[in-house]
Scaffold this motif. Sequence first.
Motif, PDB file in Angstrom:
ATOM      1  N   LEU A 149      38.973  75.131   6.983  1.00 33.08           N
ATOM      2  CA  LEU A 149      37.565  74.870   6.718  1.00 33.08           C
ATOM      3  C   LEU A 149      37.393  73.591   5.910  1.00 33.08           C
ATOM      4  CD1 LEU A 149      34.574  75.877   6.720  1.00 33.08           C
ATOM      5  CD2 LEU A 149      35.133  76.948   4.536  1.00 33.08           C
ATOM      6  N   ARG A 150      38.156  73.440   4.844  1.00 36.52           N
ATOM      7  CA  ARG A 150      38.056  72.241   4.006  1.00 36.52           C
ATOM      8  C   ARG A 150      38.452  70.992   4.792  1.00 36.52           C
ATOM      9  NH1 ARG A 150      34.950  71.527   0.545  1.00 36.52           N
ATOM     10  NH2 ARG A 150      36.288  70.049  -0.493  1.00 36.52           N
ATOM     11  N   TYR A 151      39.508  71.077   5.619  1.00 37.10           N
ATOM     12  CA  TYR A 151      39.936  69.932   6.413  1.00 37.10           C
ATOM     13  C   TYR A 151      38.818  69.486   7.354  1.00 37.10           C
ATOM     14  CZ  TYR A 151      42.248  67.226  10.016  1.00 37.10           C
ATOM     15  OH  TYR A 151      42.572  66.242  10.914  1.00 37.10           O
ATOM     16  N   MET A 199      44.266  63.646   1.009  1.00 39.77           N
ATOM     17  CA  MET A 199      43.849  64.999   0.743  1.00 39.77           C
ATOM     18  C   MET A 199      43.650  65.772   2.046  1.00 39.77           C
ATOM     19  SD  MET A 199      43.284  66.807  -1.852  1.00 39.77           S
ATOM     20  CE  MET A 199      42.341  68.036  -2.636  1.00 39.77           C
ATOM     21  N   LYS A 200      43.060  65.082   3.054  1.00 38.36           N
ATOM     22  CA  LYS A 200      42.862  65.748   4.338  1.00 38.36           C
ATOM     23  C   LYS A 200      44.199  66.156   4.945  1.00 38.36           C
ATOM     24  CE  LYS A 200      40.665  62.937   6.922  1.00 38.36           C
ATOM     25  NZ  LYS A 200      39.876  62.236   7.923  1.00 38.36           N
ATOM     26  N   GLN A 201      45.166  65.263   4.835  1.00 39.63           N
ATOM     27  CA  GLN A 201      46.477  65.539   5.411  1.00 39.63           C
ATOM     28  C   GLN A 201      47.127  66.732   4.724  1.00 39.63           C
ATOM     29  OE1 GLN A 201      47.242  63.933   8.088  1.00 39.63           O
ATOM     30  NE2 GLN A 201      49.210  64.855   8.420  1.00 39.63           N
ATOM     31  N   THR A 202      46.923  66.875   3.424  1.00 37.71           N
ATOM     32  CA  THR A 202      47.481  68.008   2.683  1.00 37.71           C
ATOM     33  C   THR A 202      46.888  69.320   3.186  1.00 37.71           C
ATOM     34  OG1 THR A 202      47.724  66.616   0.727  1.00 37.71           O
ATOM     35  CG2 THR A 202      47.810  68.987   0.386  1.00 37.71           C
ATOM     36  N   PHE A 203      45.579  69.347   3.393  1.00 39.60           N
ATOM     37  CA  PHE A 203      44.955  70.552   3.921  1.00 39.60           C
ATOM     38  C   PHE A 203      45.488  70.892   5.308  1.00 39.60           C
ATOM     39  CE2 PHE A 203      41.213  69.754   1.002  1.00 39.60           C
ATOM     40  CZ  PHE A 203      41.477  70.848   0.198  1.00 39.60           C
ATOM     41  N   LYS A 204      45.690  69.880   6.119  1.00 39.01           N
ATOM     42  CA  LYS A 204      46.203  70.104   7.478  1.00 39.01           C
ATOM     43  C   LYS A 204      47.629  70.657   7.434  1.00 39.01           C
ATOM     44  CE  LYS A 204      45.566  69.685  11.889  1.00 39.01           C
ATOM     45  NZ  LYS A 204      44.619  70.531  12.571  1.00 39.01           N
ATOM     46  N   GLU A 244      36.680  66.045   7.535  1.00 40.60           N
ATOM     47  CA  GLU A 244      36.708  65.272   8.777  1.00 40.60           C
ATOM     48  C   GLU A 244      35.282  64.964   9.251  1.00 40.60           C
ATOM     49  OE1 GLU A 244      38.567  63.191  11.789  1.00 40.60           O
ATOM     50  OE2 GLU A 244      39.519  64.138  10.057  1.00 40.60           O
ATOM     51  N   ILE A 245      34.402  65.932   9.165  1.00 41.99           N
ATOM     52  CA  ILE A 245      33.009  65.723   9.580  1.00 41.99           C
ATOM     53  C   ILE A 245      32.320  64.715   8.669  1.00 41.99           C
ATOM     54  CG2 ILE A 245      30.757  66.863   9.684  1.00 41.99           C
ATOM     55  CD1 ILE A 245      32.218  69.305  10.824  1.00 41.99           C
ATOM     56  N   LYS A 246      32.554  64.796   7.363  1.00 38.98           N
ATOM     57  CA  LYS A 246      31.964  63.818   6.441  1.00 38.98           C
ATOM     58  C   LYS A 246      32.433  62.410   6.764  1.00 38.98           C
ATOM     59  CE  LYS A 246      31.258  66.776   2.428  1.00 38.98           C
ATOM     60  NZ  LYS A 246      31.670  67.063   1.055  1.00 38.98           N
ATOM     61  N   HIS A 247      33.725  62.288   7.076  1.00 36.19           N
ATOM     62  CA  HIS A 247      34.282  60.970   7.410  1.00 36.19           C
ATOM     63  C   HIS A 247      33.653  60.435   8.692  1.00 36.19           C
ATOM     64  CE1 HIS A 247      37.162  57.741   7.739  1.00 36.19           C
ATOM     65  NE2 HIS A 247      37.485  58.152   8.960  1.00 36.19           N
ATOM     66  N   ARG A 248      33.544  61.267   9.695  1.00 29.18           N
ATOM     67  CA  ARG A 248      32.955  60.817  10.960  1.00 29.18           C
ATOM     68  C   ARG A 248      31.472  60.491  10.805  1.00 29.18           C
ATOM     69  NH1 ARG A 248      35.939  64.449  15.583  1.00 29.18           N
ATOM     70  NH2 ARG A 248      38.028  63.656  15.094  1.00 29.18           N
ATOM     71  N   ASN A 249      30.771  61.272  10.001  1.00 29.09           N
ATOM     72  CA  ASN A 249      29.350  60.974   9.767  1.00 29.09           C
ATOM     73  C   ASN A 249      29.174  59.635   9.063  1.00 29.09           C
ATOM     74  OD1 ASN A 249      28.386  63.246  11.022  1.00 29.09           O
ATOM     75  ND2 ASN A 249      28.197  64.437   9.135  1.00 29.09           N
TER      76      ASN A 249
END
Length: 73
Positions: free
Chosen positions: A49-51, A1-6, A55-60
Motif C-alpha cells: 500500500l505504501r509503495y 524509500m520506495k525500493q525498500t517498501f518493494k 508511486e502514484i504521488k510520483h506519477r501525479n
Amino acid sequence: MKQTFKIVSTFAIISFGILWIIRKFTEPTVYNTSDIRTILVLIYLFTSLRYYQMEIKHRNSQIDDLEAKLAAK
C-alpha cells in the motif's frame, strides 16, 4: 524509500509462500506458523500500500510537470 517498501513486500510474500509450503508437507502440529503467516500478510499489505501510494504521488507530480510544460508552449 520506495525500493525498500518493494523489497520488504516481496520478501514477506515469498516468506509466506515458504511457510505455507512447509505447512502443507509437514504435520500441522510440528510447526504452528499461522501467527507468523498472518503477520507476514499484514506486512505485505502495508508495504505494498505504501509503495503504490508513493508511486502514484510520483506519477501525479510528473503529470503536473508535463501539463505545466505543455501549457507554457
